[in-house]
Design an enzyme around this catalytic site. Sequence first.
Site, PDB file in Angstrom:
ATOM      1  N   GLU A 182      11.206  16.014  15.705  1.00 21.62           N
ATOM      2  CA  GLU A 182      11.644  15.259  14.178  1.00 21.62           C
ATOM      3  C   GLU A 182      11.008  16.176  13.377  1.00 21.62           C
ATOM      4  OE1 GLU A 182      10.293  11.982  12.208  1.00 21.62           O
ATOM      5  OE2 GLU A 182      11.570  11.308  11.125  1.00 21.62           O
ATOM      6  N   CYS A 223      13.823  10.141   6.987  1.00 21.70           N
ATOM      7  CA  CYS A 223      14.169  10.048   8.148  1.00 21.70           C
ATOM      8  C   CYS A 223      15.770  10.228   8.356  1.00 21.70           C
ATOM      9  CB  CYS A 223      13.412   8.276   8.005  1.00 21.70           C
ATOM     10  SG  CYS A 223      15.149   7.494   6.581  1.00 21.70           S
ATOM     11  N   LYS A 248       1.086  -1.230  -0.131  1.00 21.00           N
ATOM     12  CA  LYS A 248      -0.231   0.102  -0.281  1.00 21.00           C
ATOM     13  C   LYS A 248       0.683   1.177  -0.093  1.00 21.00           C
ATOM     14  CE  LYS A 248      -1.944   2.023   3.311  1.00 21.00           C
ATOM     15  NZ  LYS A 248      -1.507   3.713   2.483  1.00 21.00           N
ATOM     16  N   GLU A 297      10.714   0.792   9.478  1.00 21.50           N
ATOM     17  CA  GLU A 297      11.760   1.847  10.117  1.00 21.50           C
ATOM     18  C   GLU A 297      10.697   3.368  10.116  1.00 21.50           C
ATOM     19  OE1 GLU A 297      14.621   0.929   9.256  1.00 21.50           O
ATOM     20  OE2 GLU A 297      14.273  -0.777   8.905  1.00 21.50           O
TER      21      GLU A 297
HETATM   22  P1  NAD Z   1       2.886   8.544   8.656  1.00 27.06           P
HETATM   23  O1  NAD Z   1       3.020   6.646   9.689  1.00 27.06           O
HETATM   24  O2  NAD Z   1       2.008   9.102   8.590  1.00 27.06           O
HETATM   25  O3  NAD Z   1       1.982   7.091   7.209  1.00 27.06           O
HETATM   26  C1  NAD Z   1       3.267   5.739   6.365  1.00 27.06           C
HETATM   27  C2  NAD Z   1       2.214   5.065   6.025  1.00 27.06           C
HETATM   28  O4  NAD Z   1       0.978   4.480   7.101  1.00 27.06           O
HETATM   29  C3  NAD Z   1       1.161   5.787   4.864  1.00 27.06           C
HETATM   30  O5  NAD Z   1       0.807   4.688   3.662  1.00 27.06           O
HETATM   31  C4  NAD Z   1      -0.344   5.251   5.139  1.00 27.06           C
HETATM   32  O6  NAD Z   1      -1.473   5.603   4.258  1.00 27.06           O
HETATM   33  C5  NAD Z   1       0.434   4.680   6.719  1.00 27.06           C
HETATM   34  N1  NAD Z   1      -1.000   4.866   7.750  1.00 27.06           N
HETATM   35  C6  NAD Z   1      -1.487   5.709   8.718  1.00 27.06           C
HETATM   36  N2  NAD Z   1      -1.897   5.226   9.541  1.00 27.06           N
HETATM   37  C7  NAD Z   1      -1.520   3.519   9.919  1.00 27.06           C
HETATM   38  C8  NAD Z   1      -2.215   3.068  10.631  1.00 27.06           C
HETATM   39  N3  NAD Z   1      -3.089   3.241  11.962  1.00 27.06           N
HETATM   40  N4  NAD Z   1      -2.313   1.534  10.364  1.00 27.06           N
HETATM   41  C9  NAD Z   1      -1.355   1.102   9.636  1.00 27.06           C
HETATM   42  N5  NAD Z   1      -0.897   2.063   7.643  1.00 27.06           N
HETATM   43  C10 NAD Z   1      -0.531   3.779   8.406  1.00 27.06           C
HETATM   44  O7  NAD Z   1       3.653   8.551   7.716  1.00 27.06           O
HETATM   45  P2  NAD Z   1       4.458   9.726   6.551  1.00 27.06           P
HETATM   46  O8  NAD Z   1       4.069  10.998   7.615  1.00 27.06           O
HETATM   47  O9  NAD Z   1       3.956   9.165   5.528  1.00 27.06           O
HETATM   48  O10 NAD Z   1       5.922   9.488   6.686  1.00 27.06           O
HETATM   49  C11 NAD Z   1       7.123  10.548   7.332  1.00 27.06           C
HETATM   50  C12 NAD Z   1       7.594   9.438   8.067  1.00 27.06           C
HETATM   51  O11 NAD Z   1       8.406   8.702   8.404  1.00 27.06           O
HETATM   52  C13 NAD Z   1       8.899  10.321   9.158  1.00 27.06           C
HETATM   53  O12 NAD Z   1       8.618   9.850  10.916  1.00 27.06           O
HETATM   54  C14 NAD Z   1      10.025   9.790   8.932  1.00 27.06           C
HETATM   55  O13 NAD Z   1      11.572   9.832   9.896  1.00 27.06           O
HETATM   56  C15 NAD Z   1       9.647   8.289   8.923  1.00 27.06           C
HETATM   57  N6  NAD Z   1      10.203   7.550   7.951  1.00 27.06           N
HETATM   58  C16 NAD Z   1      11.566   6.352   8.423  1.00 27.06           C
HETATM   59  C17 NAD Z   1      11.713   5.877   6.890  1.00 27.06           C
HETATM   60  C18 NAD Z   1      12.713   4.912   8.479  1.00 27.06           C
HETATM   61  O14 NAD Z   1      13.537   4.449   6.868  1.00 27.06           O
HETATM   62  N7  NAD Z   1      13.519   5.034   9.022  1.00 27.06           N
HETATM   63  C19 NAD Z   1      12.191   6.206   6.135  1.00 27.06           C
HETATM   64  C20 NAD Z   1      11.087   7.206   5.466  1.00 27.06           C
HETATM   65  C21 NAD Z   1      10.156   7.873   6.438  1.00 27.06           C
END
Ligand code: NAD
Length: 474
Positions: free
Chosen positions: A374, A276, A169, A242
Amino acid sequence: MPELYHNLINGEMIDTGEWLDVINPATEEVIGKVPACGAAELDKAVAAARAAFKTWSRTPIEERRKAVQGIAKIIQDNHEELYRLLTSEQGKPHEQAKGEIMGAAYMAGSQATLELEDVVNEDSDTRLSRTRRVPVGVVGGIVPWNFPVMMAVQKIAPAMLSGCTIVLKPSPFTPLTTLRLAELIKDAAPPGVVNIITGEDSLGPLITSHPDIDKITFTGSTATGKKIMEGASKDLKRITLELGGNDASIVLPDADVEKVAEQLFWSSFSNAGQICVAAKRIYIHEDIYDELSQAIAAYAKTVTVGDGSQQGTGVGPIQNKKQFDRVCELIEDARDNGYKFLVGGEVDPSGSGYYVPITILDNPPEDARIVAEEQFGPVMPLMKFSTDDEVIARANNSEYGLAGAVWTKDTDRGVAIAEQLETGTVWINEYLHLSPFAPFGGHKQSGFGAEYGLEGLKEFTYAQVITVKKDAMV
Ligand code: NAD
């Protein structure tokens, strides 16, 4: 009329009749529509993945390897179309979008060369015991909006190679390039091996709690990661998370100011800071603080913020309105508290597009929100330090533990500091380098498990020990 994109289920490109809008963050125009999937489509995708797992898990690894390499080649062959589309939905400048697409091809192709060999535990006169790795089953992959293609491919490639099948997804903010890729790769593996479905955030928990999904691999925020861990606990799904980071860069007094200024800038401002592992706190030794902070500020003023599809843009818009509002709030908080800005700090609310100016703060206190949280945006705090012990303690003073960096001519001292940082990765004199052969994962609240390398691949497998008693039947 925005283009309609389709989902990949069981080798077919399908839609649901209900659509979600996807906008270009540089213009706020709707540029595409994607299917709004719910429980029914998820069930179909999981059933297809389950059916495909029966044969895919027994397909010789050489064939699975070829399929992953085929996907890498498709990405490479179509990189121009893909990176242009990626810029239009994600916002990053063309050069950086090209880097993501080519990086995804490289990572997939390289990961395809990995192999988890059997390990002999005992080979004695009486017993042969070996550990083999077997695929966990159907994987649910959930991806964020900052590196949508890279993150999708880094889940699809190891899942396929290990013999798993996957239902992936994308983020509702950035599904277009992934769905175009779905169309391109739909025949690269048998139907059902890779399924890609789109929906609102609410589709995420349905995946996490689906009874016929065996493992979740997730990249996104720490807050969502915790919900996923909770959801997956009901049937003890395997999980790889991650998550977020608040990564510290430490610049020692012997660093070459001219050389590091530009690199430090890009370690924070690539992808408009939405990485990230971006450097989110920069600690500079007091002996070179003034000179280096001025050099970074001077370089920052040469970089253009704008639409990523325009030549000359170095920093694009923030990807979505929610994140834009959050970054603006952090800048406002800094202003309300009287912190000093070296560059930027004034967001122009007129016009369309989620643009935040390059903003650099001059030595805000350690408990400032911009230091403690962050930011995930083009706002960088520079801070002064005096001693190694002090800066190590400050760098480690975070619930996160994703990555960090040390900049110095004395690499032994750099390594000695690196070994005291509580993070999954530490770079000395470089930044943002990820290897397909090295595990990437967070300590503390930055993650659970790892991606890449043999450790990452192992996460798509169970260990199975087979023990043969040699003399039992003689
Ligand atoms: P997010 O957690 O809001 O969303 C990520 C994904 O999760 C999306 O596909 C979203 O639709 C889905 N999602 C949302 N609520 C959910 C739930 N309750 N259950 C399951 N899935 C759900 O994150 P974002 O805002 O898209 O991304 C930014 C964050 O991602 C930042 O904190 C960043 O640091 C982190 N990030 C981490 C890495 C890593 O490798 N460690 C890499 C990139 C981004």
